[in-house]
Design a protein around this motif. Structure first.
Motif, mmCIF file in Angstrom:
data_model
loop_
_atom_site.group_PDB
_atom_site.id
_atom_site.type_symbol
_atom_site.label_atom_id
_atom_site.label_comp_id
_atom_site.label_asym_id
_atom_site.label_seq_id
_atom_site.Cartn_x
_atom_site.Cartn_y
_atom_site.Cartn_z
ATOM 1 N N GLU A 77 0.835 -1.208 0.000
ATOM 2 C CA GLU A 77 0.000 0.000 0.000
ATOM 3 C C GLU A 77 0.866 1.252 0.000
ATOM 4 O O GLU A 77 0.546 2.237 -0.668
ATOM 5 C CB GLU A 77 -0.931 0.010 1.203
ATOM 6 C CG GLU A 77 -2.124 -0.898 1.056
ATOM 7 C CD GLU A 77 -3.105 -0.731 2.199
ATOM 8 O OE1 GLU A 77 -3.507 0.407 2.485
ATOM 9 O OE2 GLU A 77 -3.443 -1.755 2.811
ATOM 10 N N LYS A 107 -4.977 3.304 -7.876
ATOM 11 C CA LYS A 107 -5.974 3.534 -6.826
ATOM 12 C C LYS A 107 -6.858 2.304 -6.620
ATOM 13 O O LYS A 107 -7.207 1.973 -5.488
ATOM 14 C CB LYS A 107 -6.832 4.756 -7.158
ATOM 15 C CG LYS A 107 -6.082 6.055 -6.973
ATOM 16 C CD LYS A 107 -6.969 7.241 -7.242
ATOM 17 C CE LYS A 107 -6.225 8.526 -6.926
ATOM 18 N NZ LYS A 107 -7.112 9.676 -6.870
ATOM 19 N N ASN A 108 -7.218 1.640 -7.698
ATOM 20 C CA ASN A 108 -8.064 0.463 -7.602
ATOM 21 C C ASN A 108 -7.349 -0.653 -6.840
ATOM 22 O O ASN A 108 -7.921 -1.275 -5.952
ATOM 23 C CB ASN A 108 -8.455 0.002 -9.009
ATOM 24 C CG ASN A 108 -9.572 -1.008 -9.011
ATOM 25 O OD1 ASN A 108 -9.482 -2.040 -8.354
ATOM 26 N ND2 ASN A 108 -10.617 -0.724 -9.765
ATOM 27 N N HIS A 149 -4.858 -0.254 -4.791
ATOM 28 C CA HIS A 149 -4.675 0.250 -3.426
ATOM 29 C C HIS A 149 -5.924 -0.064 -2.595
ATOM 30 O O HIS A 149 -5.837 -0.557 -1.471
ATOM 31 C CB HIS A 149 -4.397 1.746 -3.459
ATOM 32 C CG HIS A 149 -3.900 2.304 -2.180
ATOM 33 N ND1 HIS A 149 -3.339 3.543 -2.091
ATOM 34 C CD2 HIS A 149 -3.873 1.811 -0.920
ATOM 35 C CE1 HIS A 149 -3.001 3.782 -0.837
ATOM 36 N NE2 HIS A 149 -3.314 2.733 -0.116
ATOM 37 N N ALA A 150 -7.084 0.196 -3.155
ATOM 38 C CA ALA A 150 -8.339 -0.071 -2.446
ATOM 39 C C ALA A 150 -8.532 -1.571 -2.213
ATOM 40 O O ALA A 150 -8.963 -1.981 -1.125
ATOM 41 C CB ALA A 150 -9.514 0.498 -3.239
ATOM 42 N N HIS A 198 -6.292 -2.609 0.545
ATOM 43 C CA HIS A 198 -6.780 -2.060 1.817
ATOM 44 C C HIS A 198 -7.897 -2.941 2.383
ATOM 45 O O HIS A 198 -7.957 -3.171 3.588
ATOM 46 C CB HIS A 198 -7.262 -0.625 1.620
ATOM 47 C CG HIS A 198 -7.565 0.073 2.896
ATOM 48 N ND1 HIS A 198 -6.585 0.451 3.778
ATOM 49 C CD2 HIS A 198 -8.740 0.424 3.462
ATOM 50 C CE1 HIS A 198 -7.143 1.016 4.828
ATOM 51 N NE2 HIS A 198 -8.458 1.013 4.661
#
Length: 151
Positions: free
Chosen positions: A83, A126-127, A129-130, A133
């Motif tokens: 991340e 970002k995708n 990363h999400a 997460h």
């Protein structure tokens, strides 16, 4: 005189033809292979020279770790490390996009292509990363974390 009423029956199949068609806005979730393709596009020689593309922390080894984490799971430490790499790369890409944007007046085609490729890369970063997460909530805890929770 005979009056004939012609009736039309409305079937539920016809409603599909009367509804306006909208482009599908939901995008498929990204994966490390999509990220790799987006990085290759950004790193093309013409774009690299035009926008001074930054070096990214999402190396082949990091992408393989992401793939393993998303498929089989991994430790919280590994998730946090991945991340962190993604977050740093997101900032680098956003910074580069801010540098390229003013070039639209002088080099509209190159800047537009460059911004589109960076926007695609940023979406994948970002995708992923999400997705990582979300994995954090189900990742196995390390022995150190388990001991910390018990006390």
């Amino acid at each position: 005189a005979m009056i004939v009423f012609l009736g039309t029956f409305w079937s539920c199949d016809q409603t599909a033809y009367t509804q306006p068609r909208h482009r599908q806005t939901h995008l498929q979730p990204s994966n490390p292979k999509h990220l790799q393709q987006a990085i290759k596009v950004v790193r093309r020689k013409s774009n690299r020279e035009f926008s001074h593309a930054p070096s990214l922390g999402c190396t082949t080894a990091a992408r393989k770790k992401m793939e393993t984490c998303l498929k089989d799971g991994c430790s919280v430490e590994m998730l946090l490390e991945l991340e962190d790499r993604l977050e740093k790369d997101e900032r680098k890409v956003q910074s580069t996009m801010h540098r390229v944007h003013p070039m639209m007046n002088e080099h509209p085609h190159e800047a537009a292509w460059s911004l589109a490729s960076y926007d695609n890369l940023l979406r994948h970063l970002k995708n992923l990363h999400a997705q990582l997460h979300v994995q954090e909530g189900i990742a196995p805890r390390s022995d150190f974390e388990v001991q910390d929770i018990e006390f």
